[in-house]
Scaffold this active site. Structure first.
Site, short mmCIF file in Angstrom:
data_model
loop_
_atom_site.label_atom_id
_atom_site.label_comp_id
_atom_site.label_asym_id
_atom_site.label_seq_id
_atom_site.Cartn_x
_atom_site.Cartn_y
_atom_site.Cartn_z
N PRO A 60 -13.51 9.16 10.12
CA PRO A 60 -12.57 8.03 10.24
C PRO A 60 -12.23 7.38 9.06
CG PRO A 60 -14.36 7.45 11.73
CD PRO A 60 -14.81 8.74 11.04
N LEU A 88 -16.79 3.98 6.14
CA LEU A 88 -17.66 5.41 6.02
C LEU A 88 -17.51 6.08 4.81
CD1 LEU A 88 -17.41 5.89 10.01
CD2 LEU A 88 -19.25 4.72 8.59
N SER A 124 -14.78 7.50 3.40
CA SER A 124 -13.74 8.64 3.42
C SER A 124 -13.07 8.86 2.15
CB SER A 124 -12.87 8.18 4.93
OG SER A 124 -11.47 8.74 4.33
N SER A 125 -12.61 7.69 1.37
CA SER A 125 -11.77 7.89 0.30
C SER A 125 -12.66 8.67 -0.84
CB SER A 125 -11.44 6.61 -0.31
OG SER A 125 -11.06 5.75 0.62
N ALA A 126 -14.14 8.14 -0.88
CA ALA A 126 -14.77 8.78 -1.72
C ALA A 126 -15.15 10.06 -1.51
CB ALA A 126 -16.18 7.87 -2.16
N ALA A 127 -15.37 10.64 -0.40
CA ALA A 127 -15.61 11.91 0.17
C ALA A 127 -14.78 12.74 -0.42
CB ALA A 127 -15.72 11.90 1.48
N ASP A 166 -20.24 5.01 -3.56
CA ASP A 166 -19.89 5.80 -2.49
C ASP A 166 -19.81 7.24 -3.01
OD1 ASP A 166 -19.25 3.39 -1.29
OD2 ASP A 166 -17.49 3.93 -0.23
O1 PMV Z 1 -14.99 0.95 1.12
P1 PMV Z 1 -16.32 0.69 1.99
O2 PMV Z 1 -15.80 -0.16 3.32
O3 PMV Z 1 -17.09 1.97 2.23
O4 PMV Z 1 -16.95 -0.28 1.28
C1 PMV Z 1 -17.48 -0.09 -0.14
C2 PMV Z 1 -18.70 -0.90 -0.53
C3 PMV Z 1 -18.45 -2.16 -1.28
O5 PMV Z 1 -19.53 -2.67 -2.03
C4 PMV Z 1 -17.86 -3.32 -0.96
C5 PMV Z 1 -17.30 -1.81 -2.79
C6 PMV Z 1 -17.99 -0.86 -3.74
O6 PMV Z 1 -17.29 -0.48 -4.58
O7 PMV Z 1 -19.31 -0.73 -3.89
#
Ligand code: PMV
Length: 331
Positions: free
Chosen positions: A110, A115, A117-120, A160
């Site tokens: 989701p 979780l 998702s953008s990084a993955a 991430d």
């Molecule tokens: O985008 P999220 O909700 O997975 O959060 C990322 C984690 C943060 O520490 C808030 C931002 C970061 O760049 O590490």
């Protein structure tokens, strides 16, 4: 560099931040776990110079130089797809190739609920495109994926993308790198998706404002966060889930202090604790998103609560997760 194939596939896992979110943006440690839910990306070299992207969320668009042609989806489609186009362009430019690509994304993560998702998506796209040229290097993939992810929120810690690339459990410090954590025991973690989407960029900016207006208290909270992450490293190593739970509770208080939790998240956290959890906290940026829960084996009451969530007025959904140890995979 020459193309060695005309199509490729890669997948990358989502993540949970177990400890240290937000503080990690300011060079403090965080602990992350990759999870067994993935984004799958397929790329085909095409005969144009367009980068065409299709996502199973119904978003379709085509990038050509600085122009974008929206083919399906809402107005924000360009903003959502731009980092993926950037991943592809970073790879193509590094490999000296000016061919166009068709990129297809299918995800069982989701999005916008903490979780990863953008990084993955960025990691899987970078890996898939780079594997058109050679066997990709994981360090290079994570570096390029972080560059592209910074289009989404410019202060991203990069945590991430690293966990999605390397998998497993990791102790991460921005600008320093990471250490893998090996646990004596498989961690049993519960995950609740509140279903309320957040904008990581906005929450990171709100914490920046908090930091600037509460200089001393932010320093103290940062110190606590560092101590918690260090203790959690040891607890995970030893498979001491009870201590891990108690550290999660302490971490959640810090997140409340910096203003990223809210009434609904706190309510869910408290219910989990009254139903026998060792610990519970928000995970990721907060402001909605997801909650993680550490609990003893045979927590019958808690499991009944997880199962009833989607029908209750609290809303939310329990998602079964396990730690993923493989990281990005290229097929
Ligand atoms: O985008 P999220 O909700 O997975 O959060 C990322 C984690 C943060 O520490 C808030 C931002 C970061 O760049 O590490």
């Amino acid at each position: 560099m020459r193309l060695i194939r005309s199509s490729a596939r890669a997948s990358a896992p989502g993540k949970l931040v177990l400890f240290g979110e937000h503080f990690v943006v300011y060079d403090n440690p965080a602990i992350l776990a990759a999870i067994n839910r993935r984004v799958n990306v397929t790329v085909h070299v095409n005969n144009t110079d367009n980068i065409n992207i299709t996502s199973d969320l119904g978003l379709v668009g085509s990038f050509k130089d600085s122009r974008f042609n929206l083919l399906s989806g809402p107005q924000e489609t360009r903003t959502i797809l731009a980092p993926l186009c950037e991943c592809a362009r970073l790879v193509l430019s590094e490999r000296g190739c000016n061919r166009g690509l068709d990129i297809d994304l299918v995800s069982n993560l989701p999005e916008s609920v903490g979780l990863g998702s953008s990084a993955a998506c960025c990691v899987a796209t970078t890996a898939a495109v780079d594997s058109l040229f050679h066997e990709p290097d994981r360090y290079w993939i994570s570096e390029k994926a972080v560059e592209a992810e910074r289009l989404i929120h410019k202060n991203s810690s990069g945590a991430d993308c690293h966990i999605s690339t390397f998998g497993g459990l990791m102790y991460f410090v921005k600008n320093e790198g990471f250490r893998k954590i090996y646990s004596k025991k498989q961690l049993s973690l519960g995950l609740i998706n509140t279903g309320r989407k957040h904008s990581t960029g906005k929450l990171v900016s709100s914490v920046k404002r908090f930091k600037e207006t509460n200089v001393t208290s932010f320093k103290v909270l940062t110190l606590f966060s560092e101590i918690i992450s260090q203790k959690a490293f040891v607890a995970i190593n030893e498979g001491d889930e009870k201590t891990l739970g108690s550290l999660m509770n302490q971490n959640h208080v810090l997140l409340q202090e910096i203003g990223v939790s809210d009434k609904k998240i706190d309510e869910l956290v408290n219910i989990c604790l009254t139903k026998g959890a060792w610990g519970a906290k928000l995970t990721g940026a907060g402001g909605g998103g997801s909650i993680i829960v550490s609990f003893p084996p045979n927590s019958y009451e808690l499991k009944v609560f997880f199962d009833s969530l989607d029908k209750s007025e609290l809303g939310g959904q329990s998602i079964p997760v396990e730690v993923d140890f493989s990281g990005v995979l290229v097929a």
